[in-house]
Design a protein around this motif. Structure first.
Motif, mmCIF file in Angstrom:
data_model
loop_
_atom_site.group_PDB
_atom_site.id
_atom_site.type_symbol
_atom_site.label_atom_id
_atom_site.label_comp_id
_atom_site.label_asym_id
_atom_site.label_seq_id
_atom_site.Cartn_x
_atom_site.Cartn_y
_atom_site.Cartn_z
ATOM 1 N N LYS A 295 -6.387 -16.638 28.085
ATOM 2 C CA LYS A 295 -6.772 -14.974 28.285
ATOM 3 C C LYS A 295 -8.698 -14.865 27.148
ATOM 4 O O LYS A 295 -8.861 -13.905 28.422
ATOM 5 C CB LYS A 295 -5.434 -14.307 26.851
ATOM 6 N N TYR A 296 -8.716 -15.673 26.781
ATOM 7 C CA TYR A 296 -9.908 -15.738 26.000
ATOM 8 C C TYR A 296 -10.810 -17.239 26.183
ATOM 9 O O TYR A 296 -11.715 -16.824 25.329
ATOM 10 C CB TYR A 296 -9.597 -15.329 24.458
ATOM 11 N N THR A 297 -10.723 -17.729 27.290
ATOM 12 C CA THR A 297 -11.944 -18.086 28.239
ATOM 13 C C THR A 297 -13.127 -17.896 27.489
ATOM 14 O O THR A 297 -14.165 -18.769 27.800
ATOM 15 C CB THR A 297 -11.250 -19.087 29.313
ATOM 16 N N SER A 298 -13.517 -16.957 28.266
ATOM 17 C CA SER A 298 -14.976 -16.590 27.946
ATOM 18 C C SER A 298 -15.344 -16.014 26.297
ATOM 19 O O SER A 298 -16.742 -16.110 26.437
ATOM 20 C CB SER A 298 -15.049 -15.431 29.741
ATOM 21 N N ALA A 299 -14.441 -15.676 25.563
ATOM 22 C CA ALA A 299 -14.746 -14.956 24.812
ATOM 23 C C ALA A 299 -14.979 -16.804 23.173
ATOM 24 O O ALA A 299 -15.955 -16.266 22.742
ATOM 25 C CB ALA A 299 -14.180 -14.063 24.445
ATOM 26 N N GLU B 250 -19.804 -14.559 19.647
ATOM 27 C CA GLU B 250 -19.342 -15.130 20.294
ATOM 28 C C GLU B 250 -18.015 -16.224 19.358
ATOM 29 O O GLU B 250 -18.415 -15.342 18.595
ATOM 30 C CB GLU B 250 -20.728 -16.884 20.778
ATOM 31 N N VAL B 251 -16.994 -16.471 19.896
ATOM 32 C CA VAL B 251 -16.626 -16.832 18.914
ATOM 33 C C VAL B 251 -15.983 -18.396 19.106
ATOM 34 O O VAL B 251 -15.350 -19.452 19.820
ATOM 35 C CB VAL B 251 -14.916 -16.210 19.005
ATOM 36 N N ARG C 10 -11.238 -27.712 29.838
ATOM 37 C CA ARG C 10 -10.673 -26.028 29.705
ATOM 38 C C ARG C 10 -12.015 -25.400 29.836
ATOM 39 O O ARG C 10 -11.274 -23.935 29.289
ATOM 40 C CB ARG C 10 -10.182 -25.696 29.030
ATOM 41 N N GLY C 11 -12.770 -25.674 29.747
ATOM 42 C CA GLY C 11 -13.723 -24.853 30.048
ATOM 43 C C GLY C 11 -14.641 -24.574 28.731
ATOM 44 O O GLY C 11 -15.770 -23.036 28.564
ATOM 45 N N TRP C 12 -14.345 -25.118 28.018
ATOM 46 C CA TRP C 12 -14.650 -25.378 26.623
ATOM 47 C C TRP C 12 -15.349 -26.355 25.740
ATOM 48 O O TRP C 12 -15.937 -27.127 26.523
ATOM 49 C CB TRP C 12 -13.502 -25.393 25.306
#
Length: 1017
Positions: free
Chosen positions: A184-188, A80-81, A266-268
Motif C-alpha cells: 500500500k505504501y511502496t512509494s512513501a 519520506e518515511v 520490493r523497490g525499497w
C-alpha cells in the motif's frame, strides 16, 4: 527541473533524515505534532527507530498502526518515511525473539585453553597434543590433549554467519513490515536502516556452519587451522587469511546480500552501516571487511560519534569509495550521537562537512527523541529536536545541508588514485584476540591517506574483496566497477590476494603507474609466492614522505587545486580538504576547513580555466567572485575561517549572478577605527529561568531519612531492593526574596499523576499546567507556596518495577542489545523550578577546562537582574541552569562620513548556539557559525544607534552532565551521568569516580566584547 532550479528549496530526497526515537507511550496527536515540527524545520523524512523506553509492543498491532498513521501524514506533507529493523541495536536479533529460538541461532565465539582444562567439554570443537613445539590434531587418539579449542555462546545475539539465521530475521522483521505496509505504501516508504550488524567484537567468530563452508572453499579442514588463528604456528598466516576471508564472505552474503536483495526486489532501499568501522584492528573481529558489506547496501553509511573530527578520513572514505565504484548515488552518515546537549550549530556543521568533503552526502542526525522522560534524556544525547531552545532556527542547518547534499549527490567525484585497503594484512596479523600486530599497518595506511589529502590528491580506497568481483584493467586504467584510476598505491602491508596481484601485473603492462611503500608485501593469499616479488620489483618506490609521494603521483595525476599563504608557502593540513566533482559540463570545487585555525590571506589556484562563482549554501544564490586567470588555471584570494567552507562552480558559460563580484578576503582592520561596545547590557526580554534539583533526602516505608544524595544513586539503591516499596523524597531550596502575590512559579516534574506533592506543608494538586521543554516535563503550579528562606518539597510515591523489568535489567548487564532497549517502570529524576528569578551560587565559580565554570553551591533563588555583562559568563550571573533565549540592548553614539564602510565583529565565537543581531530595529543576521563578522554599513545612521542581541542557548546546563570529572566531556553517554566510566570514557581508568559533587556549567554569553569597525571611504 535541474539542480540549479532546485537550489533554493531542494526536495525531500536530499534533505536530512534523522533517527526519530520512538521511546515512550506513543500518542497519535503528539506524533502528528512532531512530524509537523520536522516539516517546518526543513527535514525531509525520518527513520522510525524503536529505542529504550518504548512501551508500545514492538512490531505488534499498535506499533504497525502508528507506523501507518505517520506514513499517511508524510504522504500529505511530501516527506519520506524510512523504517529501522530493530528494537534498539545492533540489528539482527529481532527484539530478542531470534536468539530465543535456541542454540543454533545464537552468536558464538572461539576460545581455547591449555591443559588442565577447566571449561565444560560439551562446546569443544577440536583437541590437540603438543609434540615438541607443534600442535597436532587429535582425532580418534586416546591420548590426553594438551590444548583444546571450544566455543562460547552469547544467548542475546545471533549467528550472523548463517544464511538461515539471517533469513529468519528477515522473515520476522522485513516480511512483517512488508505484509502490513509494503504494497500500500511502496512509494512513501523508501527503505530500511540496518544498524551495526556484526559477527563479533574483539573475538574470533564461530558458526555451526563454518567448518563445512571452510572445507568446501579451501579443501582442508578448519580444525587444522584453528591453532594458527590463536598461536604463531607454521603457515599460520595462510590459515588466518583463509579463515577471515571465509567468515567475511559468510557474513557479507548472509547478512548484507540477503537484506539488500530482499529490499531491491520490493523497490525499497537497504540502508545502514556496520560496527567498528574506525580502525583495521576493530574491523577484523567485527565485520572482516566493511567495504565488502557496503557493496550490497543501496545506501551504505557510517557512524560518527562525539564532538571531534578525525585526523584521517578512513571512516567516511571507506563508504564513499564503494558508492562511487558501484555507481551508487548516496552515502549516509549517522552523526552527532554522544555529542552532548551543548553541541553548537558550528560543531554540527564542522562534523558534517568533514565527512561530506570525504565523500558522504546524506545526513542522518542521531537523534530526535519523542520524549525525554526518565533515562531517555541520557540516551547518548543530544536530542536535536523540539526540546532545544534553538529549534526554530534549525531549518537553516537543514536547508544548508540539503543544498550541499544535492550538489554532492548529483555531481560525480573525480578521484584518479586508488589506495589499496590493507584489511587482509590485518587478517594475517590478528593473533587470537590480540590485534597489536595490526597497529603499525593501520597507522601507515591512515598516514598515507592523510598525506594524499594534505596534498589535495583525491583518492578512493580499493577493497581486495570487491576487486574479486568488480576489478578490471582497461586502456591503461585500473577499473573498479564504474571508477577508473590512473595510479594505484600499495600501502605498507604483508599480503595481497592473487586476484589483486594479477590485475596489477596487467595494469603495469598497459602503462599504469603502480606505487608501493615499505614494508612491501611478501605474501599472496597469506603464503609465500615469487609472483609478489616480481610485482614489487616493477613498481615505483618513492621515499616514505608526503612530498616524495605527492611529487611522484603528480607526474601522472595533478592535484585539483593548490593553496598558498600570503608568503607563498603551500598549506598542508589534515583539516583543509578539497573535493572536485563534475556536474553537467561544469566542475564543483568543495573546499572545507574543519579545524580551528584561521587562514586570513590565502590564494586558491584551481588548475583549470573558466568562469568562477560561489554557490552560497546558506541562501542558494550564485555569486560572482574576484578571480584572476593564471597559466593553466584560475586563482582567487580568500579568507578561510575555522569551520568555513566554499562551494565554487567553474564553468565555461556565462553565469547569472545575484551580485557584483565579491571579495572573499577578510578586510584588513589594522588601520581602521574600532568602536568597542559597552560591556553592560540591558535585559529587554528573557525566557523563564530554571534550577535543576538533582539531590534530595529519601526514606523507605516511613523509616529513617537518609542524608542528601544524588537521585541517580537513590534509584540504584531502590532497584537493589528488588520489590515494590513506598518511598518519600524531600528536596530543599532557599529563596532570598519573598515572592510577590501572583508571581508565577512552577514545579516541573515527570509523571505528576504518580506523586503526592507537598510544598512547605501545603498539599499541591498534581494538575498539569502544560509542558515545558519536553512533553514529559509537566508544570505544576506552586505560586503562593514558596517563601523567603528554606523551602521543602516532598514527594510520596510507590517505587515499583515488574518482575519482567528486573529480568530485563539483568540481561542488560550481559549484552548491549538488551541494554539498548531497556524500559523501566519507575524512574526517579531531577525536578526543576521555573519562574522569574536569578539562581545564585553561595560559593562562587572557578574556571575549568574549555571555559567550563564550576561551583560547589549551594544555590539560592534571588530577584532577577535587569543588567548583565555578556562578556562575563551569564551562567555565573544568575543563569547557571538556564535553557532559553535572552534579548539585550544598548544604545551607542557614532559619527561617520559618507563613503565609510562599517563591520560588526564579535571578535570570537559567541558562547551561544544562536546569536541574532538587530540594529535600529532591522535584523542583520542570525549567526550560527563563522564568519562572526557582518557588513552593517546600510543599517547605521549618524548619532544614536540601537543595538539588540538575542542569545539562544542549549539544554546542556539544564540537563547536564553536571558532575562529570571532565567538566564537559566531548563524548556523552548514559554512563556520563553515573559514577563509573562507560565506553564513552574509555580514556579513563575503569576505577575512576567520574561523579563529582561540584556542578560544572558551560559558558553562556559572549567570549569577547563586540566591536564596530569603521573603514574609511
Amino acid at each position: 527541473m535541474t539542480v540549479w532550479n532546485l537550489l533554493k528549496d531542494p526536495p525531500a530526497r536530499y534533505r536530512t533524515k534523522p533517527f526519530w526515537s520512538w521511546n515512550d507511550d506513543l500518542n497519535k496527536r503528539e506524533l502528528l505534532r512532531q512530524i509537523e515540527e520536522m516539516h517546518k524545520a526543513g527535514i525531509g523524512g525520518f527513520f522510525i527507530h524503536a529505542r529504550g523506553g518504548l512501551t508500545v509492543p514492538y512490531m505488534g498491532e499498535a506499533w504497525m498502526d502508528l507506523n501507518q498513521f505517520c506514513i499517511e501524514k508524510c504522504q500529505e506533507l511530501g516527506m519520506e518515511v524510512w523504517l529501522y529493523d530493530e528494537n534498539g541495536w545492533p540489528s539482527g536479533y529481532a527484539d530478542g525473539k531470534l536468539p530465543a529460538l535456541g542454540h543454533s541461532y545464537q552468536q558464538k565465539r572461539l576460545s581455547y585453553e591449555w591443559a588442565p582444562f577447566n571449561q565444560e567439554e560439551k562446546m569443544t570443537i577440536a583437541s590437540y597434543i603438543q609434540i615438541e613445539d607443534r600442535l597436532h590434531l587429535l582425532k580418534q587418539d586416546p591420548r590426553r590433549p594438551d590444548f583444546r579449542v571450544y566455543y562460547e555462546v552469547n544467548p542475546y545475539y545471533i549467528d550472523t554467519l548463517s544464511k538461515h539465521v539471517v533469513s529468519t530475521f528477515i522473515e520476522m522483521i522485513y516480511d512483517a513490515y512488508w505484509l502490513r505496509l509494503g504494497p500500500k505504501y511502496t512509494s512513501a516508504i523508501k527503505g530500511i536502516f540496518t544498524d551495526e550488524p556484526q559477527f563479533g567484537r574483539g573475538d574470533l567468530p564461530w558458526s555451526l556452519e563454518l567448518a563445512d563452508v571452510f572445507e568446501s572453499r579451501y579443501g582442508y579442514s578448519i580444525l587444522e587451522a584453528l591453532p594458527g588463528l590463536i598461536l604463531d604456528t607454521d603457515n599460520c598466516r595462510k590459515m588466518r587469511y583463509d579463515y577471515w576471508s571465509c567468515v567475511t564472505t559468510m557474513f557479507t552474503e548472509a547478512y548484507a546480500k540477503q537484506v539488500g536483495t530482499w529490499c531491491g526486489e520490493r523497490g525499497w532501499m537497504s540502508v545502514g552501516h556496520v560496527v567498528d568501522e574506525q580502525t583495521l584492528m576493530s574491523q577484523v573481529t567485527s565485520v572482516g571487511d566493511p567495504l565488502c558489506f557496503y557493496e550490497y547496501l543501496h545506501i551504505p553509511g557510517c557512524d560518527w560519534l562525539g564532538r571531534s573530527v578525525g585526523e584521517d578520513p578512513l571512516v567516511p572514505k571507506q563508504v564513499s569509495s564503494v558508492v562511487r565504484q558501484l555507481g551508487q548515488k548516496q552515502a549516509i552518515t549517522e552523526s552527532y550521537g554522544c555529542t552532548g546537549w551543548n553541541i553548537s550549530f558550528r560543531d554540527l556543521k564542522r562534523i558534517g562537512e568533514w565527512q561530506f568533503v570525504h565523500g558522504m552526502n546524506l545526513m542522518c542526525q542521531h537523534l530526535q527523541a519523542y520524549s525525554l522522560r526518565g533515562l531517555r534524556k541520557r540516551d547518548y544525547p543530544p536530542s536535536l529536536f523540539y526540546q532545544q531552545p534553538w529549534w526554530e532556527h534549525y531549518h537553516r542547518f537543514n536547508d544548508y545541508f540539503a543544498r550541499l547534499s544535492m550538489l554532492l549527490v548529483e555531481g560525480s567525484r573525480q578521484a584518479e588514485v586508488l589506495l589499496l585497503h590493507p584489511i587482509s594484512t590485518a587478517w594475517v596479523e590478528q593473533q587470537g584476540s590480540d590485534s597489536a600486530g595490526i597497529e603499525p599497518y593501520h597507522q601507515s595506511f591512515a598516514q598515507l591517506s592523510r598525506w594524499l589529502c594534505q596534498s589535495f590528491i583525491e583518492h578512493d580506497y580499493g577493497s581486495e574483496g570487491m576487486l574479486e568481483r568488480h576489478g578490471n584493467v582497461d586502456g591503461g586504467k585500473f577499473v573498479v566497477g564504474e571508477a577508473r584510476y590512473s595510479v594505484v598505491v600499495i600501502p605498507p602491508c604483508v599480503t595481497l590476494s592473487s586476484r589483486t596481484v594479477g590485475l596489477l601485473h596487467q595494469f603495469i603492462l598497459q602503462g599504469g603507474m603502480l606505487i608501493v611503500l615499505e614494508p612491501y608485501p611478501h605474501l599472496i593469499d597469506g603464503e609465500q609466492n615469487e609472483d609478489i616479488i616480481r610485482l614489487i620489483h616493477t613498481a615505483l618506490k618513492p621515499a616514505n614522505t608526503r612530498l616524495s609521494i605527492a611529487e611522484m603521483i603528480s607526474g601522472q595525476v595533478a592535484p585539483s587545486i593548490s593553496i598558498h599563504d600570503r608568503w607563498g608557502n603551500p598549506i598542508a593540513s589534515d583539516m583543509v580538504n578539497i573535493q572536485k566533482l563534475k556536474l553537467d559540463d561544469s566542475y564543483l570545487y568543495y573546499l572545507v576547513n574543519s579545524g580551528d585555525e584561521s587562514y586570513s590571506d590565502i590564494e586558491l589556484t584551481i588548475h583549470q580555466k573558466g568562469t568562477l562563482c560561489l554557490i552560497d549554501l546558506e541562501s542558494g544564490d550564485l555569486k560572482s567572485v574576484n578571480q584572476r586567470t593564471v597559466d593553466g588555471g584560475t586563482r582567487v584570494a580568500l579568507t578561510l575561517y575555522p569551520v568555513q567552507s566554499y562551494m565554487f562552480l567553474l564553468t565555461q558559460h556565462d553565469v547569472k549572478s545575484h551580485s557584483d563580484p565579491i571579495n572573499l578576503l577578510q578586510t584588513d582592520i589594522s588601520n581602521c577605527h574600532i568602536y568597542h561596545l559597552d560591556n553592560q547590557w540591558k535585559i529587554e526580554q528573557i525566557d523563564v529561568n530554571s534550577i535543576t534539583l538533582d539531590t534530595c533526602r529519601y526514606r523507605v516505608k516511613n523509616g529513617e531519612w537518609s542524608s542528601e544524595m544524588p537521585l541517580i544513586f537513590i534509584q540504584e539503591k531502590l532497584l537493589q531492593i528488588g520489590s515494590s516499596v513506598h518511598i518519600e523524597l524531600e528536596f530543599s531550596i532557599n529563596l532570598s526574596f519573598e515572592p510577590a502575590d501572583g508571581q508565577e512559579m512552577y514545579l516541573v516534574v515527570e509523571n505528576p499523576e504518580k506523586l503526592q506533592i507537598v510544598v512547605n506543608e501545603i498539599d499541591v494538586e498534581s494538575t498539569s499546567y502544560g509542558w515545558w521543554r519536553d512533553i514529559s516535563f509537566q508544570k505544576i503550579n506552586i505560586g503562593g507556596c514558596l517563601v523567603k528562606g528554606r523551602n521543602k518539597i516532598r514527594f510520596s510515591l510507590y517505587f515499583w518495577n515488574k518482575p519482567e523489568t528486573y529480568a530485563a535489567m539483568a540481561r542488560a548487564n550481559q549484552f548491549e542489545s538488551e541494554a539498548n532497549k531497556l524500559t523501566l517502570d519507575t524512574e526517579l529524576e531531577s525536578i526543576y523550578i521555573i519562574g522569574d528569578f536569578a539562581v545564585i551560587s553561595q560559593s562562587g565559580y572557578v574556571g575549568h577546562e574549555h571555559g567550563v565554570r564550576c561551583t560547589e553551591g549551594p544555590f539560592i533563588l534571588a530577584n532577577s537582574q535587569q543588567i548583565c555583562s555578556l562578556e562575563g559568563d551569564l551562567a555565573s550571573q544568575g543563569l547557571p541552569f538556564f535553557a532559553g533565549s535572552i534579548r539585550v540592548t544598548q544604545t551607542i553614539q557614532i559619527q561617520f562620513d559618507d563613503g565609510d564602510s562599517w563591520l560588526w565583529d564579535f571578535g570570537s565565537q559567541p558562547n551561544a548556539t544562536v546569536t541574532r543581531l538587530r540594529i535600529n530595529g532591522v535584523e542583520i543576521r542570525v549567526f550560527l557559525w563563522e564568519p562572526f563578522v557582518s557588513n552593517i554599513t546600510e543599517f547605521l545612521r549618524p548619532g544614536e544607534n540601537h543595538i539588540e542581541l538575542e542569545l539562544i542557548g542549549s539544554c546542556r546546563n539544564l540537563l547536564g552532565p553536571h558532575h562529570h570529572i571532565k567538566g564537559e566531556p566531548i563524548k556523552v553517554g548514559p554512563d556520563s551521568f553515573k559514577d563509573k566510566p562507560g565506553w564513552t570514557d574509555k580514556d579513563l581508568d575503569p576505577n575512576t569516580s567520574i561523579y563529582q559533587e561540584r556542578y560544572a556549567f558551560v559558558p553562556f554569553g559572549l567570549s569577547a566584547t563586540p566591536r564596530l569597525v569603521r573603514i574609511p571611504g
